[in-house]
Each structure stands twice: as structure tokens, then as C-alpha cells.
Design a protein around this motif. Sequence first.
Motif, short mmCIF file in Angstrom:
data_model
loop_
_atom_site.label_atom_id
_atom_site.label_comp_id
_atom_site.label_asym_id
_atom_site.label_seq_id
_atom_site.Cartn_x
_atom_site.Cartn_y
_atom_site.Cartn_z
N UNK A 144 0.87 -1.17 0.00
CA UNK A 144 0.00 0.00 0.00
C UNK A 144 0.91 1.22 0.00
N UNK A 145 0.77 2.00 -1.06
CA UNK A 145 1.59 3.19 -1.26
C UNK A 145 3.07 2.81 -1.24
N UNK A 146 3.84 3.24 -0.26
CA UNK A 146 5.28 2.98 -0.29
C UNK A 146 5.75 1.97 0.76
N UNK A 147 4.85 1.10 1.24
CA UNK A 147 5.27 0.10 2.22
C UNK A 147 4.48 -1.19 2.08
N UNK A 148 5.02 -2.26 2.61
CA UNK A 148 4.31 -3.54 2.70
C UNK A 148 3.69 -3.62 4.08
N UNK A 149 2.43 -4.07 4.13
CA UNK A 149 1.70 -4.11 5.40
C UNK A 149 1.78 -5.45 6.09
N UNK A 150 2.35 -6.46 5.46
CA UNK A 150 2.44 -7.79 6.06
C UNK A 150 3.82 -8.37 5.84
N UNK A 151 4.38 -9.00 6.88
CA UNK A 151 5.67 -9.66 6.77
C UNK A 151 5.56 -11.05 7.39
N UNK A 152 5.95 -12.07 6.63
CA UNK A 152 6.00 -13.44 7.11
C UNK A 152 7.46 -13.84 7.23
N UNK A 153 7.89 -14.25 8.42
CA UNK A 153 9.28 -14.68 8.62
C UNK A 153 9.31 -16.20 8.71
N UNK A 154 10.26 -16.78 7.98
CA UNK A 154 10.41 -18.24 7.93
C UNK A 154 11.86 -18.60 8.19
N UNK A 155 12.08 -19.84 8.62
CA UNK A 155 13.44 -20.32 8.78
C UNK A 155 14.14 -20.34 7.43
N UNK A 156 15.41 -19.97 7.41
CA UNK A 156 16.17 -19.94 6.17
C UNK A 156 16.19 -21.35 5.57
N UNK A 157 15.88 -21.46 4.30
CA UNK A 157 15.81 -22.76 3.63
C UNK A 157 14.40 -23.29 3.50
N UNK A 158 13.43 -22.70 4.21
CA UNK A 158 12.03 -23.10 4.12
C UNK A 158 11.43 -22.50 2.85
N UNK A 159 10.71 -23.29 2.05
CA UNK A 159 10.09 -22.73 0.85
C UNK A 159 9.09 -21.62 1.20
#
Length: 60
Positions: A25-40
Amino acid sequence: MYASTSPACSTASPPTSSHLHTLPKEDEYRSVLSLGFGTPVDLTSTVVGLSLATDAFPRD
């Protein structure tokens, strides 16, 4: 990150995690999903329509 032109953005923070930024939305992302490195990162339900493998990303 500039969000107005991309529906999703994936970033990696090796060796521990990767992040999927969505819902721009406009100049930012409103959602962030963090996953373990290597996870699809499952993008099959987005306009991108694919799964992003992160296990082959460089770890250094």
C-alpha cells in the motif's frame, strides 16, 4: 522497500531466516511473514503463483 510496483518481495537473512513482504500500500508492505532460512516461501495463493525455494540461496 518501495512497494507500489510489486505485490510481494522476498528477502533473505542467512543463515537464520527469510522474509516475505506482502500487501503493498503506497510505499510500504503491510504484512511480513518470517520463515526459517531454507524453508520454501509459498506464493501459490498470490498473483505470483509459485513456491520459492530458499534452500539454494547462498549462506555467506
